[in-house]
Structure formats: structure tokens, C-alpha cells
Write a protein that holds these residues in place. Structure first.
Motif, PDB file in Angstrom:
ATOM      1  N   LEU A 147       0.808  -1.216   0.030  1.00  0.00           N
ATOM      2  CA  LEU A 147       0.215  -0.002   0.076  1.00  0.00           C
ATOM      3  C   LEU A 147       0.929   1.223   0.031  1.00  0.00           C
ATOM      4  CD1 LEU A 147      -2.820  -0.928   2.472  1.00  0.00           C
ATOM      5  CD2 LEU A 147      -2.797  -1.185   0.044  1.00  0.00           C
ATOM      6  N   GLY A 148       2.441   1.063   0.133  1.00  0.00           N
ATOM      7  CA  GLY A 148       3.139   2.332   0.388  1.00  0.00           C
ATOM      8  C   GLY A 148       2.772   3.009   1.691  1.00  0.00           C
ATOM      9  N   PHE A 149       2.392   2.510   2.626  1.00  0.00           N
ATOM     10  CA  PHE A 149       2.074   3.003   3.883  1.00  0.00           C
ATOM     11  C   PHE A 149       3.379   2.823   4.963  1.00  0.00           C
ATOM     12  CE2 PHE A 149      -2.857   2.916   4.271  1.00  0.00           C
ATOM     13  CZ  PHE A 149      -3.024   3.395   3.041  1.00  0.00           C
ATOM     14  N   ARG A 150       3.211   3.633   5.938  1.00  0.00           N
ATOM     15  CA  ARG A 150       4.452   3.382   6.909  1.00  0.00           C
ATOM     16  C   ARG A 150       4.122   2.906   8.385  1.00  0.00           C
ATOM     17  NH1 ARG A 150       4.089   7.291  10.902  1.00  0.00           N
ATOM     18  NH2 ARG A 150       3.203   9.346  10.276  1.00  0.00           N
ATOM     19  N   GLN A 151       4.456   2.163   8.954  1.00  0.00           N
ATOM     20  CA  GLN A 151       3.826   1.660  10.394  1.00  0.00           C
ATOM     21  C   GLN A 151       4.168   2.858  11.306  1.00  0.00           C
ATOM     22  OE1 GLN A 151       4.692  -2.262  11.787  1.00  0.00           O
ATOM     23  NE2 GLN A 151       5.402  -3.035   9.626  1.00  0.00           N
ATOM     24  N   GLU A 152       3.074   3.086  12.163  1.00  0.00           N
ATOM     25  CA  GLU A 152       3.473   4.059  13.438  1.00  0.00           C
ATOM     26  C   GLU A 152       4.096   3.331  14.325  1.00  0.00           C
ATOM     27  OE1 GLU A 152       1.530   4.481  16.409  1.00  0.00           O
ATOM     28  OE2 GLU A 152       0.830   2.388  16.185  1.00  0.00           O
TER      29      GLU A 152
END
Length: 433
Positions: A147-152
Motif C-alpha cells: 500500500l505504500g504506507f508506514r507503520q506507526e
């Protein structure tokens, strides 16, 4: 920030679209896997099958779980509508998956998933939820990359604790086929190489393909500028940058092509140079073990292992050798060439240069030209029965040897007629007497 939202299929009466399908629709992507919470899952599945021309079948009839294959990789799953939708959503893994959509377009979002979608942030609903199903640790890596997200930060720390708990035996390991599906979803994406690195960073690679980690820190020299592990990951990146439609067996083979090096590593005491004799053979066996453990289909396991075993074969220096190369390795082409090119392009050590890479590319070009000239093997001029009658022998190894020699001679263009085929078999037999 997201694309225009695509059209959705008709909602079953009173149903909710939940989880990843709701997430993808909200971010403007067309879902392919639809998860429905329906009042009547069986009736909803049958109605959807009629609407889509698909096929409905029960996954668990006792619990009311149904599925519809609707073609073009589209799938609909149906489960009973929970009594407490909010409670059900709050049992999910990540906030962006704890979403539901009504037929009127209302979004149910008890965990703040829409804000995380806008921020491209992957945040857990709770650490207890991750611990309850440790597979969600792999899903975190997969969703982050695909998804191209980053984990917090808190979520990443929790994922690492799940990985540590699994490694220590404090948590039950997910079934291998579930892990395989998450890893395959990651390997299918364009950023698969980064995904492998992410598995390592999170402590999950050791739980998935620990053999790959044996190459961390193992330097090679020569044509290589990366350690064995880094080179395998870079080769996967090079493969996908050139062949984005590569099959999974080729992706696995490229990632694992040097997995045998740590177990064959020796150092010449006089020169100090590292050597990895038979790493292709050892790597093929390890590839077979790894992919069997991950429950891949047998045909994919064997193809990946065969590619690893063949990746060190020298490229031809002339047209005749190119035809022989194609004849002997036709079943692995063109995948073998793709792997070999990715391997070479991932190597940028002191012995690598534009000239050596150009020479390598010419060898690949010769093979491709020979393959284009003869995309399939010529039909055999003689059968096993013909050989036995000609030589007046019984069935045995000699028959197979004669047929293999004849097939190669045909592929090289040295034998074209029935008379030439018989003469070759007779001459070969005379040499063996």
C-alpha cells in the motif's frame, strides 16, 4: 489525495462491505476481494453468483461462510452479519481494515481508520489483536509495502514483539500455507525486494526463510559488492525492474539463487579469495526444502530448484553453442536467462565492468536468437523401437543415450533426414563397442 472511487457491485439486502474491500474503495482502488457481512450469506452468495455469472459454494456451511468466484480474479466472501458490528470491527488487525461501508455510503469507522488512510499510516487496533493471530505480523509488512504506507512506531514495536514471541516459542506459529499467502502477496508487488528487507528488519525473515539470513555479512569479492543476502535481494530488484510480470517460481529462484553459498563457503589460504564450489547444487536442494516447507505446489518447487541449479551455467560464445544451450535447457527458458541477467546486474564488484556486463548481455542475446529460431524441439526422427530394431538390442540405457544424442544433433542442425539419423545412431554404437 486518493483516486476517484470506482463503482461497487450491488449490495446484498442489509449487507455491509467490510475490511480490505472497504479500505481499497475508500482510497480509490477497485477491490478484487469483496468481504460481505450479510443477513443471509447463502442467499447473498447465490444472488451474487447469478449477477456476476460466477460460482457460489460453501466454505463452512455450518457457520454460514460462502464464497463466489466471479472471474477475472474477483472473489466475494460472505459471512453472517454480527450482532455488534462495532465490536466485530474492533477485533480486526489494523485500523484501515476496521472499516465497513453501508449501501447508502455511510462509513463505519470505530478505530479512526479513515484518518490513517489519509495519512498513509498503518496502525494496529490493539496489540492484543496482533498477539491473538500472529500472522498479522506478516500482514503488517505486506500492507506497508503493497500500500505504500508506514507503520506507526507503537505498531512496529508490537510487530517486533510478536516476532520475538514466535521465535521464543511463546506464541503459536501460523500454518505454513497462511504465511505463504502473505509472503506471496508481498513477492508479487513491484517493491518485493524492499519487502524482503522489511521482513528481516521486523524479525520475520528468520521465521520464514531463515536460510537466507545465513548470507548476512558473508562477503564475496570479485564481481560482487554486496554480501550474499544483499546480493539476493538486489537480484530480485533487478529482475522485477526488467521483468515485472515474472512468475512466482522465477521470483523465488532469483531471491534464493545463492542460498547455497554460506554452506559451501571456503577461503583459499594462499590468495584469501572466497570460493563457493557447488553452491548451485546445494542451493537447489535448499530451495526445494524451503518452498516445500512453505507448501508451494510441487511443480513450482521443482521449477524454482531447477532454475537455481542451472544459474551458473556458462553462456555460449557462438551460434552452435547457443543452439546447444537452448536444446539442453529449453524447459527453463526464457526464465533462466532472466535470472542470469538479474544475477549479473546485481553484481557491481571490483571485477565487474561495463565491458564484462556487455559481454554477458551478448551471450544472452545469442541464446534468445537461437530460441527464436527454434522455439520448440524438432520432432524426433526415430523412436525407441526404431533404435532397438536398428541396433538389434533390448530396452536399456543405450536406447536412451542414442535418443538423447540424436535429439541434440537434430537441434544443432547436424541431422535432418531419416538416413542421417540412422547413420548417427550406428556410428555412436560403433564407437561404444
Amino acid at each position: 489525495m486518493f483516486r476517484r472511487r470506482p463503482a461497487l457491485p450491488p449490495f446484498p439486502p442489509g449487507a455491509l462491505l467490510v475490511g480490505g474491500a472497504a479500505r481499497d474503495w475508500l482510497r480509490g482502488a477497485a477491490p478484487k476481494d469483496f468481504d460481505w457481512a450479510a443477513v443471509d450469506p447463502k442467499g447473498a452468495a447465490r444472488a451474487t453468483a447469478l449477477q456476476t455469472g460466477g460460482t457460489a459454494f460453501p466454505l463452512d456451511e455450518e457457520r454460514g461462510y460462502w464464497r463466489v468466484h466471479a472471474g477475472a480474479d474477483v472473489q466475494h466472501d460472505f459471512v453472517p452479519l454480527p450482532k455488534d458490528v462495532t465490536e466485530d470491527l474492533l477485533r480486526r488487525d489494523f485500523t484501515v481494515n476496521a472499516l465497513a461501508l453501508t449501501e447508502t455510503g455511510q462509513v463505519l469507522d470505530p478505530a479512526g481508520g479513515q484518518a490513517d488512510l489519509r495519512a498513509r499510516r498503518l496502525r494496529m487496533v490493539s496489540e492484543a489483536n496482533l498477539q491473538a493471530d500472529p500472522l498479522r505480523a506478516w500482514r503488517a509488512a505486506r500492507l506497508e509495502v503493497t500500500l505504500g504506507f508506514r507503520q506507526e512506531a507503537a505498531t512496529e514495536a508490537a510487530v517486533r514483539r510478536v516476532a520475538a514471541g514466535l521465535a521464543a516459542g511463546l506464541l503459536s506459529r501460523p500454518a505454513p500455507e497462511r504465511v505463504r499467502e502473505e509472503v506471496h502477496a508481498l513477492l508479487r508487488c513491484p517493491e518485493a525486494a524492499r519487502g524482503v528487507q522489511r521482513l528481516e528488519n521486523l524479525g520475520l525473515l528468520n521465521l520464514t526463510v531463515p536460510e537466507l539470513r545465513e548470507g548476512i555479512g558473508l562477503t564475496q569479492g570479485g564481481f560482487h559488492h554486496l554480501d550474499v543476502f544483499g546480493h539476493g535481494v538486489e537480484a530480485l530488484h533487478q529482475l522485477l525492474s526488467r521483468f515485472p510480470e515474472a512468475e512466482l517460481s522465477l521470483r523465488w529462484a532469483t531471491l534464493l539463487h545463492d542460498v547455497g553459498k554460506p554452506r559451501t563457503h571456503t577461503v583459499n589460504p594462499e590468495t584469501g579469495r572466497a570460493a563457493f564450489h557447488s553452491h548451485d547444487r546445494v542451493g537447489a536442494e535448499l530451495t526445494r526444502e524451503i518452498l516445500t516447507r512453505l507448501t508451494l505446489p510441487a511443480a513450482e518447487v521443482e521449477r524454482a530448484a531447477a532454475l537455481v541449479k542451472a544459474h551458473m551455467v556458462p553462456l555460449p560464445s557462438g551460434e552452435r553453442e547457443a543452439r546447444r544451450f537452448v536444446h539442453r535447457r529449453r524447459a527453463l527458458l526464457p526464465d533462466l536467462l532472466s535470472l542470469m541477467l538479474a544475477d549479473r546486474e546485481a553484481a557491481r564488484g571490483p571485477e565487474s565492468s561495463p565491458a564484462t556486463r556487455h559481454a554477458y548481455a551478448l551471450g544472452i542475446e545469442r541464446v534468445l536468437e537461437a530460441l527464436e529460431e527454434q522455439p520448440t524441439a524438432p520432432p524426433p526422427l526415430l523412436t525407441g523401437g526404431d533404435v532397438m530394431a536398428l541396433l538389434k538390442i533390448a530396452p536399456g540405457p543405450a536406447v536412451g543415450e542414442a535418443l538423447r544424442a540424436l535429439a541434440e544433433a537434430q537441434s544443432l542442425g547436424e541431422v535432418r533426414t531419416l538416413e542421417e539419423a540412422r547413420a548417427l545412431v550406428l556410428a555412436q554404437n560403433a564407437r561404444l563397442l
